[in-house]
Enzyme design. Structure first.
Site, PDB file in Angstrom:
ATOM      1  N   ARG A 170    -124.718 -19.829 -52.548  1.00  0.00           N
ATOM      2  CA  ARG A 170    -125.855 -19.097 -52.005  1.00  0.00           C
ATOM      3  C   ARG A 170    -127.084 -19.944 -51.726  1.00  0.00           C
ATOM      4  O   ARG A 170    -127.931 -19.565 -50.943  1.00  0.00           O
ATOM      5  CB  ARG A 170    -126.239 -17.971 -52.979  1.00  0.00           C
ATOM      6  CG  ARG A 170    -125.260 -16.842 -52.857  1.00  0.00           C
ATOM      7  CD  ARG A 170    -125.838 -15.564 -53.342  1.00  0.00           C
ATOM      8  NE  ARG A 170    -124.793 -14.868 -54.097  1.00  0.00           N
ATOM      9  CZ  ARG A 170    -125.009 -14.107 -55.118  1.00  0.00           C
ATOM     10  NH1 ARG A 170    -126.229 -13.925 -55.564  1.00  0.00           N
ATOM     11  NH2 ARG A 170    -124.022 -13.516 -55.725  1.00  0.00           N
ATOM     12  N   LYS A 203    -106.957  -8.170 -55.185  1.00  0.00           N
ATOM     13  CA  LYS A 203    -106.794  -6.879 -55.827  1.00  0.00           C
ATOM     14  C   LYS A 203    -107.824  -6.729 -56.941  1.00  0.00           C
ATOM     15  O   LYS A 203    -108.364  -7.748 -57.368  1.00  0.00           O
ATOM     16  CB  LYS A 203    -105.378  -6.711 -56.386  1.00  0.00           C
ATOM     17  CG  LYS A 203    -104.908  -7.858 -57.270  1.00  0.00           C
ATOM     18  CD  LYS A 203    -104.936  -7.826 -58.738  1.00  0.00           C
ATOM     19  CE  LYS A 203    -105.695  -6.977 -59.619  1.00  0.00           C
ATOM     20  NZ  LYS A 203    -106.030  -7.545 -60.933  1.00  0.00           N
ATOM     21  N   HIS A 216    -101.336 -11.773 -57.075  1.00  0.00           N
ATOM     22  CA  HIS A 216    -100.862 -13.127 -57.393  1.00  0.00           C
ATOM     23  C   HIS A 216     -99.502 -13.121 -58.094  1.00  0.00           C
ATOM     24  O   HIS A 216     -98.804 -14.120 -58.099  1.00  0.00           O
ATOM     25  CB  HIS A 216    -101.921 -13.928 -58.165  1.00  0.00           C
ATOM     26  CG  HIS A 216    -102.001 -13.595 -59.627  1.00  0.00           C
ATOM     27  ND1 HIS A 216    -102.733 -12.553 -60.111  1.00  0.00           N
ATOM     28  CD2 HIS A 216    -101.437 -14.169 -60.713  1.00  0.00           C
ATOM     29  CE1 HIS A 216    -102.624 -12.499 -61.420  1.00  0.00           C
ATOM     30  NE2 HIS A 216    -101.842 -13.468 -61.829  1.00  0.00           N
ATOM     31  N   LYS A 235     -95.686 -15.868 -57.950  1.00  0.00           N
ATOM     32  CA  LYS A 235     -95.037 -16.583 -59.065  1.00  0.00           C
ATOM     33  C   LYS A 235     -93.593 -16.883 -58.665  1.00  0.00           C
ATOM     34  O   LYS A 235     -92.890 -16.004 -58.164  1.00  0.00           O
ATOM     35  CB  LYS A 235     -95.060 -15.728 -60.338  1.00  0.00           C
ATOM     36  CG  LYS A 235     -96.470 -15.567 -60.914  1.00  0.00           C
ATOM     37  CD  LYS A 235     -96.443 -14.768 -62.208  1.00  0.00           C
ATOM     38  CE  LYS A 235     -97.835 -14.364 -62.657  1.00  0.00           C
ATOM     39  NZ  LYS A 235     -98.539 -15.334 -63.468  1.00  0.00           N
ATOM     40  N   GLU A 262    -100.533  -9.428 -72.861  1.00  0.00           N
ATOM     41  CA  GLU A 262    -101.463 -10.567 -72.865  1.00  0.00           C
ATOM     42  C   GLU A 262    -102.096 -10.677 -74.239  1.00  0.00           C
ATOM     43  O   GLU A 262    -102.273  -9.667 -74.931  1.00  0.00           O
ATOM     44  CB  GLU A 262    -102.578 -10.339 -71.850  1.00  0.00           C
ATOM     45  CG  GLU A 262    -102.095 -10.184 -70.430  1.00  0.00           C
ATOM     46  CD  GLU A 262    -103.272 -10.159 -69.466  1.00  0.00           C
ATOM     47  OE1 GLU A 262    -103.678 -11.235 -69.014  1.00  0.00           O
ATOM     48  OE2 GLU A 262    -103.813  -9.070 -69.202  1.00  0.00           O
ATOM     49  N   ASP A 306    -106.383  -2.422 -63.172  1.00  0.00           N
ATOM     50  CA  ASP A 306    -106.353  -3.888 -63.167  1.00  0.00           C
ATOM     51  C   ASP A 306    -104.926  -4.433 -63.097  1.00  0.00           C
ATOM     52  O   ASP A 306    -104.684  -5.464 -62.478  1.00  0.00           O
ATOM     53  CB  ASP A 306    -107.048  -4.394 -64.445  1.00  0.00           C
ATOM     54  CG  ASP A 306    -107.197  -5.912 -64.479  1.00  0.00           C
ATOM     55  OD1 ASP A 306    -107.519  -6.490 -63.424  1.00  0.00           O
ATOM     56  OD2 ASP A 306    -106.987  -6.513 -65.554  1.00  0.00           O
ATOM     57  N   HIS A 353     -99.870  -5.271 -60.082  1.00  0.00           N
ATOM     58  CA  HIS A 353     -98.813  -6.158 -60.581  1.00  0.00           C
ATOM     59  C   HIS A 353     -97.557  -5.392 -61.040  1.00  0.00           C
ATOM     60  O   HIS A 353     -96.443  -5.712 -60.660  1.00  0.00           O
ATOM     61  CB  HIS A 353     -99.305  -7.007 -61.751  1.00  0.00           C
ATOM     62  CG  HIS A 353    -100.527  -7.815 -61.439  1.00  0.00           C
ATOM     63  ND1 HIS A 353    -100.776  -8.358 -60.213  1.00  0.00           N
ATOM     64  CD2 HIS A 353    -101.587  -8.164 -62.212  1.00  0.00           C
ATOM     65  CE1 HIS A 353    -101.920  -9.022 -60.234  1.00  0.00           C
ATOM     66  NE2 HIS A 353    -102.438  -8.914 -61.442  1.00  0.00           N
ATOM     67  N   LYS A 374    -103.873  -5.785 -73.325  1.00  0.00           N
ATOM     68  CA  LYS A 374    -104.612  -6.985 -73.737  1.00  0.00           C
ATOM     69  C   LYS A 374    -104.548  -7.081 -75.261  1.00  0.00           C
ATOM     70  O   LYS A 374    -104.357  -6.081 -75.944  1.00  0.00           O
ATOM     71  CB  LYS A 374    -106.073  -6.872 -73.311  1.00  0.00           C
ATOM     72  CG  LYS A 374    -106.248  -6.756 -71.791  1.00  0.00           C
ATOM     73  CD  LYS A 374    -106.995  -7.943 -71.237  1.00  0.00           C
ATOM     74  CE  LYS A 374    -107.175  -7.847 -69.745  1.00  0.00           C
ATOM     75  NZ  LYS A 374    -106.637  -8.994 -69.017  1.00  0.00           N
TER      76      LYS A 374
HETATM   77  C1  BG6 Z   1    -105.251 -10.381 -63.218  1.00  0.00           C
HETATM   78  C2  BG6 Z   1    -105.983  -9.386 -64.070  1.00  0.00           C
HETATM   79  O1  BG6 Z   1    -104.915  -9.803 -61.978  1.00  0.00           O
HETATM   80  O2  BG6 Z   1    -104.058 -10.782 -63.871  1.00  0.00           O
HETATM   81  C3  BG6 Z   1    -106.287  -9.979 -65.434  1.00  0.00           C
HETATM   82  O3  BG6 Z   1    -107.182  -9.026 -63.419  1.00  0.00           O
HETATM   83  C4  BG6 Z   1    -105.031 -10.512 -66.078  1.00  0.00           C
HETATM   84  O4  BG6 Z   1    -106.885  -9.007 -66.277  1.00  0.00           O
HETATM   85  C5  BG6 Z   1    -104.278 -11.424 -65.118  1.00  0.00           C
HETATM   86  O5  BG6 Z   1    -105.400 -11.230 -67.244  1.00  0.00           O
HETATM   87  C6  BG6 Z   1    -102.930 -11.817 -65.672  1.00  0.00           C
HETATM   88  O6  BG6 Z   1    -102.345 -12.777 -64.841  1.00  0.00           O
HETATM   89  P1  BG6 Z   1    -101.335 -13.866 -65.419  1.00  0.00           P
HETATM   90  O7  BG6 Z   1    -100.880 -14.600 -64.203  1.00  0.00           O
HETATM   91  O8  BG6 Z   1    -102.116 -14.706 -66.368  1.00  0.00           O
HETATM   92  O9  BG6 Z   1    -100.251 -13.099 -66.103  1.00  0.00           O
END
Ligand code: BG6
Length: 490
Positions: free
Chosen positions: A45, A146, A176, A180, A214, A233, A238, A337
């Protein structure tokens, strides 16, 4: 080899850019996949941030690359690709013209990727300014992160706004998980092996579990996370994408249109969970302080610094896909989490043999089980029943075929989903990105769950370092099933 491209990272000083996007581009460089003549243009910025940017980027790489990946020589070479620019995405000022000049200097045919590493609320304005200022060429694409929106309605608004300036085939929506390598391997496993092709339906399979656990908590994302929660999330994107890859029919071709069409059919066939169905089939949880790997970690509310919040940090769902292939097979989805172990895994539990010829004296005959570990310690395990060879008596026991993918491909395997996806966007390959229709269908399934939660109930509590609330175990017990928890005896 890819042609040279320009990638503008809006929000170049943000968390995602520094933690994931720059390391991904650095790795692409190290592997020889960043073509000479390409440019990575992170936006910041203020002029001062621009001057500091190379130092910021180097520091980010040092902290976020894995051991041994950073070295000063490669950094020096990679830094030549970096062109930080000042742009304020909500102001129609001259900085946009300066950015246009930089891009135009290489001609309009060069591939341009605009990566919006920004809050979704400003996607629309950013796209509008890109258009108004004449930066969008025929060879341009926009990448968005996302979750798209907070609900179906807001997602449609965002998608509608972006669509005013970009055609659908120029819009690359990232999940993402699809980048993978192990997730792509799901398709290889299903569609390149006759063994599974013939054993992939309700006749053979009893239930399927898809679980992403996680150990991290809120990290530094309290502001985002407390508004989103695990359902938006992780599940809306995912987990539902993994479900699609597991359950879809074989695409006629491996191109984006065929794959997306098959995934969409799965989302359309998901049995809606509305009102009381939500109470019966969905568990939401929130962690309280607990012991994680021998360390006492705070609970969600303590991390958040608030006295109360009903945001879920854990979700478990019993889902059904109402089509011919999957009639009657429960799909259990789970994410949380601060759980006991970090693991993303798909477990396919087969039906028991139709008739036990042995009788009870040989010991219990366990159903076959296929475990596909997506991360960490990537592997595929198939558990079969076998006669004990060390025993003259006829005794049966489960044995496991174990393909340790992470060992097999220890050289050259670095699970960096962002690298693949950014290079795919630069190469105009949309197969691993999400279509607008998929976003719409996914929200249609999620919205009534959120609506019910807003109406009724609070999350069940679970200790940090556990496998989630008891209610999640009970959900499976109702069907005589149990979660497979990595590292624990099944
Ligand atoms: C993200 C979420 O999309 O994916 C996060 O916003 C999460 O909360 C993450 O921790 C997990 O991704 P990975 O690749 O570490 O399993």
């Amino acid at each position: 080899m890819l042609n040279p491209f320009d990638i503008v990272i809006f929000g170049g000083g943000g968390d995602l850019a520094l933690r994931k996007l720059l390391p991904a581009m650095y790795r692409a460089y190290q592997e020889g996949n960043l073509p000479e003549g390409s440019r990575v243009l992170p936006t910041v910025r203020a002029e001062e941030q621009k001057e500091q940017y190379l130092a910021t980027a180097e520091q980010a790489l040092q902290s976020h690359l894995s051991e041994g990946e950073y070295n000063a020589k490669d950094w020096q070479a990679f830094a030549q690709f970096l062109v930080p620019v000042v742009v304020n995405v909500t102001e129609a000022d001259d900085n946009w013209d300066a950015l246009k000049d930089i891009l135009d200097a290489d001609g309009e045919d060069k591939s341009r990727v605009f990566y919006l590493s920004l809050p979704p609320a400003v996607y629309g304005t950013c796209c509008e300014l890109l258009s108004q200022k004449g930066l969008i060429t025929d060879n341009s694409r926009v990448v968005v992160e996302k979750p798209i929106g907070y609900c179906g309605k807001s997602a449609e608004e965002i998608n509608g706004k972006i669509a005013q300036f970009f055609d659908e085939n120029q819009i690359f929506r990232i999940d993402h998980y699809l980048g993978k390598e192990t997730v792509q391997n799901l398709m290889a496993l299903r569609f390149a092996n006759a063994l599974f092709e013939n054993l992939w339906d309700a006749k053979s399979i009893d239930n399927i579990q898809i679980s992403i656990s996680e150990t991290v908590g809120l990290e530094s994302r309290a502001g985002f996370y407390d508004k989103a929660g695990a359902l938006r999330d992780m599940v809306q994107n995912h987990l539902l994408q993994l479900l699609c890859l597991v359950a879809m029919e074989s695409p006629s071709k491996l191109n984006a249109n065929s794959i997306r069409a098959e995934k969409l059919k799965v989302l359309e066939a998901l049995r809606p969970l509305v009102g009381e169905d939500v109470d019966d089939n969905v568990v939401r949880g929130q962690y309280v302080p607990g012991d994680l790997n021998g360390k006492l970690v705070p609970g969600y509310l303590e991390e958040l610094g608030e006295g109360s919040s009903t945001t879920e940090t854990f979700v478990a769902i019993r889902a059904h896909i109402d089509n011919w292939r999957w009639a009657g097979v429960p799909f259990y989805l789970r994410t949380g989490k601060r759980m006991k172990k970090r693991c993303a895994e798909i477990v396919v539990e087969y039906k028991p043999v139709s008739h036990n010829v042995y009788g009870p004296s040989v010991g219990p005959i366990q159903p076959n089980r296929l475990e596909i570990r997506l991360q960490p310690e990537e592997s595929i395990q198939l558990t079969l029943m076998s006669k004990r060879l060390d025993n003259l008596e006829m005794q049966l026991e489960p044995v496991t075929l174990n393909i340790e993918l992470s060992q097999q491909y220890s050289k050259g395997f670095h699970s960096d989903a962002y690298k693949r996806l950014m290079l795919d966007a630069a190469a105009n390959n949309p197969a691993l990105f999400i279509h607008r229709d998929e976003v719409r269908e996914a929200w249609q399934w999620i919205d009534p769950i959120i609506a019910r939660w807003q109406e009724k109930g609070t999350p069940s509590l679970y200790r940090a370092g556990s496998w989630g609330p008891e209610a999640a175990d009970e959900l499976l017990e109702e069907n005589n099933h149990a979660w497979f928890n990595v590292g624990e005896k099944a």
